[in-house]
Design an enzyme around this catalytic site. Sequence first.
Site, short mmCIF file in Angstrom:
data_model
loop_
_atom_site.label_atom_id
_atom_site.label_comp_id
_atom_site.label_asym_id
_atom_site.label_seq_id
_atom_site.Cartn_x
_atom_site.Cartn_y
_atom_site.Cartn_z
N ASP A 198 -1.00 -24.47 51.76
CA ASP A 198 -2.17 -24.59 52.62
C ASP A 198 -1.62 -24.65 54.05
OD1 ASP A 198 -4.32 -25.38 54.14
OD2 ASP A 198 -4.58 -27.33 53.16
N LYS A 233 -2.57 -21.52 64.38
CA LYS A 233 -3.53 -20.85 63.50
C LYS A 233 -4.74 -20.34 64.29
CE LYS A 233 -5.71 -21.78 59.04
NZ LYS A 233 -6.07 -22.87 58.13
N GLU A 244 -9.32 -20.44 51.61
CA GLU A 244 -9.23 -21.89 51.40
C GLU A 244 -10.34 -22.41 50.48
OE1 GLU A 244 -9.10 -23.12 55.47
OE2 GLU A 244 -7.06 -22.35 55.71
N ASP A 296 -15.79 -28.35 54.50
CA ASP A 296 -14.41 -28.67 54.88
C ASP A 296 -14.37 -29.26 56.29
OD1 ASP A 296 -11.76 -28.69 55.67
OD2 ASP A 296 -11.31 -26.67 54.95
#
Lengths: 165, 622
Positions: free
Chosen positions: B8, B70, B171, B193
């Site tokens: 992850d 990211k 994800e 999330d």
Amino acid sequence: MEDETKNEPNETSEIDKVKAQRPSEERGSTEASRPNVEEEYLNNWKRERADFLNYKKDESRRMEEFVRYANEDLILELIDILDNMELGLKHEPTELLKKLSKDFEELLKKYGVEKIKTEGESFDPVLHEAVESSEVPEARLMEEVRPGYTMHGKVVRPARVKLIK
Amino acid sequence: MSKILGIDLGTTNSAMAIIEIGQPRILENKEGMRTTPSVVAMGKNGERYVGVTAKRQAVTNPANTIYSIKRLIGRRFSDAEVQKDKKLLPYELRAGAHDDVEIKMGDKWLKPAEISAMVLQKLKADAEDRLGEKITDAIITVPAYFDDSQRKATKDAGEIAGLNVKRVINEPTAAALAYGLNKKKDEKIVVYDFGGGTFDVSVLEIGDDTIEVRGTGGDTHLGGDDMDQKIIGYFIEEYKKEHGVDISKDQLAVQRLKDAAEKAKHELSSTMQTEVSIPFISADASGAKHFSVIFTRAKLEELVKDLVDKSIQLTKKTLDESGFKIGDINEIIMVGGQTRMPLIVEEVKKLFGKDPHKDINPDEVVALGAAVQGGIMQGEIRDVLLLDVTPLSLGIETLGQVFTKMIEKNTTVPVSKSQIFSTAADSQPSVEIHVLQGERAMAHDNKTLGRFILDGIPPAPRGIPQIEVSFDIDANGILNVKAKDKTTGKERSVKIEGSSGLTEDEKKRMMADAEKHAGEDAKKKELVEIRNLGETLVYTSEKMIKENDGKIKEEDKKELSEKAEAVKTSLKSESVEEIKKATEELSKVAQRIGGELYKNQTPPADTPPNPENEIPKEDPKE
């Protein structure tokens, strides 16, 4: 660099294929001419056994580590209290407080907890955490803001330092 | 076969997992932590730091400490997002030859994929160190909204790190895999999330072997860090109220407030209030000042309510855009550390009218799911063996109608267990093996699966014969119970097909019953146990008198008999206290007399029998 990597569109699309794809001819051949099913089962069983035995070995090693660090959370909370004692000592040093914090440190030592050195040492991010820094590029002298601790050699809390000069 | 590493690769933190004996497990990094900060830095002398060490040196070296990569990976420099982030990031960015982003670290300009590769390289090396074997294959997760270019750049990062990226998966898909929801065909799932820095919501639909993303939404700048800021702001405000001093400029004081804010936030997930106390936070002419405040969950919720509301609004919006209605959603999965906050769980539950999945650590669920994907891919090569567990405990009835468990519930089958039992009376010729299933303490409250009698036990005092009882459940769930007299070798057995033999409803009812009756069961069992103990003691005392005729003084003999009679009388009552008292008195006398006998060189009596290991001839109530 980007051009060198092959882009496979269906592997990166928004639909996630959960099962692995396998060329159909390969599937056909394994099912048609599987020479010895028993052997395959036996091998799988042997693998499971081996996996299990390896797992047991890993597990016992992990257990050892677990026991070693099992009280890490408690130790960290105790260190918080010790911090406060030491801060208190700086402001209003009393004999009692001096004795208590010394006893406390001795207790922690008994459980493998040791203070990280900062005086005269050079900055090492494995042990130290910088919280303030002067703009001078060679700032390597440290002033400890909050002490750090190791437990059986592992950093449980880095020392907080100001980099000066 | 080497293991596939599930990774992850997060905005603030990354995690990794592998499959071990069919189950995913998080791998700790070299520092012993389950997550690794996604931070990379280049030191003054060209040394490279990755993870927590990079984070710790950040303030000394802000221009060369790269985080949140990211947010930039696979994006065009001219993207509005990149231009916005550029203002917030302390390191230097420029446009590359193809309008891609380049980052300055040390004296080099690097692509985002190269920076991410450094994080992946550390994860790979740490995993190899943990496992003691080489890792070559990996599954890496990305947000569902990532486009082809962002996915490809992530894959590139893996390859630069020396990993063969078997697949880049979403994800939310990974989270669904971790919960095993890929098997629930046609279900619609919402993955909520709430991470440290970003909020993502996705709508998934499960098909045949596929999990399709039907909608994505969220806010790339909404996260737990915003909550921490609100709490710190509140602390500063409170301090000002009390001491009239603004400490927001004092970096060290703010640092301590930040630590306290995080700690308080975590604590308030399980308690209703906590005391935040920071002594000597500042000092002025009047002396040292302390900060102390009672921080309640209600206050915390008031502070962060608007952030939570925003996430709920975004969830509704995403659901609308996906074309589904609230009622269409079968499952909700919670991801990200912030979802531990009870308020969030409550609001999500309110929105969907059902409990979200939150059993798996929300910081780790995505990495675990990535490992599961790896396991599924390897399963194609080597069949993954799915093993059942026993839904309820299995065992037999022992003295006093007590249920003695042989195989605990949730034991993975196939399994066998055996234990030595004995007789409950002198010269008992047979034992009845009463096979039971359930969680209750008393035999008759559980379900009878079968019973049989093993006879022909040669006459012997109570507790002497050795009866080996073994339970064996094979891979098909067939239970075989065998009893064997060790002396004669005689054995009897019973085979029970489909030992679960229970419908889902029956199973649930039995478990609920067990929970409901746990208290009274314990009391009942205590009464039986003390009774058994009393009876055993009476038996051994009487035996002692008989066997040591002439060696025990008359008055002792009389006292012992009297006390034994008292126990017998008390046994007629239902009072634990009464029996206990009488038994203790008898025990004292018996020990004293036994001790005297022992002194006189008489060999000690046999070890007293243990009722839990004794099987009566037959169930007296039936």
